[in-house]
Write a protein that holds these residues in place. Structure first.
Motif, PDB file in Angstrom:
ATOM      1  N   SER A   1       0.833  -1.213   0.000  1.00 41.10           N
ATOM      2  CA  SER A   1       0.000   0.000   0.000  1.00 41.10           C
ATOM      3  C   SER A   1       0.866   1.261   0.000  1.00 41.10           C
ATOM      4  O   SER A   1       0.386   2.351  -0.274  1.00 41.10           O
ATOM      5  N   LYS A   2       2.167   1.100   0.339  1.00 42.96           N
ATOM      6  CA  LYS A   2       3.083   2.241   0.364  1.00 42.96           C
ATOM      7  C   LYS A   2       3.987   2.285  -0.866  1.00 42.96           C
ATOM      8  O   LYS A   2       4.993   2.983  -0.883  1.00 42.96           O
ATOM      9  N   ILE A   3       3.638   1.479  -1.886  1.00 42.48           N
ATOM     10  CA  ILE A   3       4.388   1.495  -3.139  1.00 42.48           C
ATOM     11  C   ILE A   3       3.429   1.911  -4.250  1.00 42.48           C
ATOM     12  O   ILE A   3       2.391   1.272  -4.446  1.00 42.48           O
ATOM     13  N   ILE A   4       3.763   2.983  -4.945  1.00 50.14           N
ATOM     14  CA  ILE A   4       2.881   3.520  -5.986  1.00 50.14           C
ATOM     15  C   ILE A   4       3.531   3.267  -7.343  1.00 50.14           C
ATOM     16  O   ILE A   4       4.698   3.595  -7.560  1.00 50.14           O
TER      17      ILE A   4
ATOM     18  N   SER B   1      -1.931  -1.127 -10.253  1.00 50.39           N
ATOM     19  CA  SER B   1      -1.537  -2.034  -9.168  1.00 50.39           C
ATOM     20  C   SER B   1      -0.675  -3.147  -9.754  1.00 50.39           C
ATOM     21  O   SER B   1      -0.903  -3.611 -10.870  1.00 50.39           O
ATOM     22  N   ILE B   2       0.334  -3.532  -8.975  1.00 55.44           N
ATOM     23  CA  ILE B   2       1.297  -4.545  -9.404  1.00 55.44           C
ATOM     24  C   ILE B   2       1.483  -5.534  -8.272  1.00 55.44           C
ATOM     25  O   ILE B   2       1.547  -5.153  -7.107  1.00 55.44           O
TER      26      ILE B   2
ATOM     27  N   VAL C   1       8.354   4.575  -3.803  1.00 55.03           N
ATOM     28  CA  VAL C   1       8.337   3.740  -2.600  1.00 55.03           C
ATOM     29  C   VAL C   1       8.354   4.690  -1.405  1.00 55.03           C
ATOM     30  O   VAL C   1       9.343   5.386  -1.168  1.00 55.03           O
ATOM     31  N   LEU C   2       7.229   4.746  -0.665  1.00 52.31           N
ATOM     32  CA  LEU C   2       7.105   5.661   0.471  1.00 52.31           C
ATOM     33  C   LEU C   2       7.832   5.111   1.692  1.00 52.31           C
ATOM     34  O   LEU C   2       8.083   3.904   1.779  1.00 52.31           O
ATOM     35  N   PRO C   3       8.183   5.975   2.646  1.00 54.17           N
ATOM     36  CA  PRO C   3       8.910   5.506   3.838  1.00 54.17           C
ATOM     37  C   PRO C   3       8.169   4.367   4.550  1.00 54.17           C
ATOM     38  O   PRO C   3       6.944   4.408   4.696  1.00 54.17           O
TER      39      PRO C   3
END
Length: 180
Positions: free
Chosen positions: A11-14, A23-24, A52-54
């Motif tokens: 959920s923290k990877i866009i 979505s992957i 990629v979020l913290p």
């Protein structure tokens, strides 16, 4: 870092394709959880961005990633080749780990086989030189073991396909590997 990954919070990877968020699916390529596969039907000659979020990735020491942003563009399918390897093993000889390595010995793909005849298909590989490595997985734990001198346990046997495999743009290749 080079530590094994403990968790991936997708959920923290866009993922962005052109300008749309997509979505992957993610999974690990290796037993040590150091390499993640991004599974998607990639479109030819298309720009992508991964944010990629913290905290999206945590390693086994609970260390988290900072914000990472990577942009790339896919190539045309004519830049890739498929490799098919038919492997024949002696009957009842146990499990084997087959690894596809690039010219720098980096692991690209790993498969476990046990059947007398197996065909491994490596799709969409860039032109270049490749090696095939096989580990006789004697204790069937899915990895190469170095052995133990004090317990008189030998390292698990490794063999390499006898030649370097060279792939060229747009030309698929088939080969056979017979293990005596």
């Amino acid at each position: 870092g080079s530590n094994p990954i403990q968790t991936v919070d997708s959920s923290k990877i866009i993922f962005i394709e052109k300008k749309d968020t997509i979505s992957i699916n993610t999974s690990f390529i290796d037993e040590l959880h150091k390499t993640i596969i991004l599974d998607h039907s990639w479109k030819e000659e298309t720009p992508y961005e991964i944010v990629v979020l913290p905290g999206a990735i945590k390693d086994i020491f609970a260390l988290e990633n900072d914000t990472m942003k990577v942009g790339f563009k896919t190539r045309s399918l004519s830049n890739y080749s498929d490799l098919s390897v038919k492997i024949t093993l002696p009957a009842g000889s146990g499990k084997y780990i087959v690894q596809l390595l690039n010219s720098s010995d980096a692991l690209l793909q790993e498969n476990t086989i046990a059947d007398t005849v197996s065909t491994l298909n490596y799709k969409h590989k860039l032109s270049g030189k490749y090696k095939l490595k096989m580990v006789f997985d004697t204790n069937v734990n899915g990895q190469w073991d170095t052995g133990n001198y004090f317990k008189n346990i030998q390292p698990e046997k490794i063999i390499f396909y006898p030649e370097t495999i060279e792939l060229r743009d747009g030309f698929d290749m088939e080969t056979e590997w017979k293990i005596e």
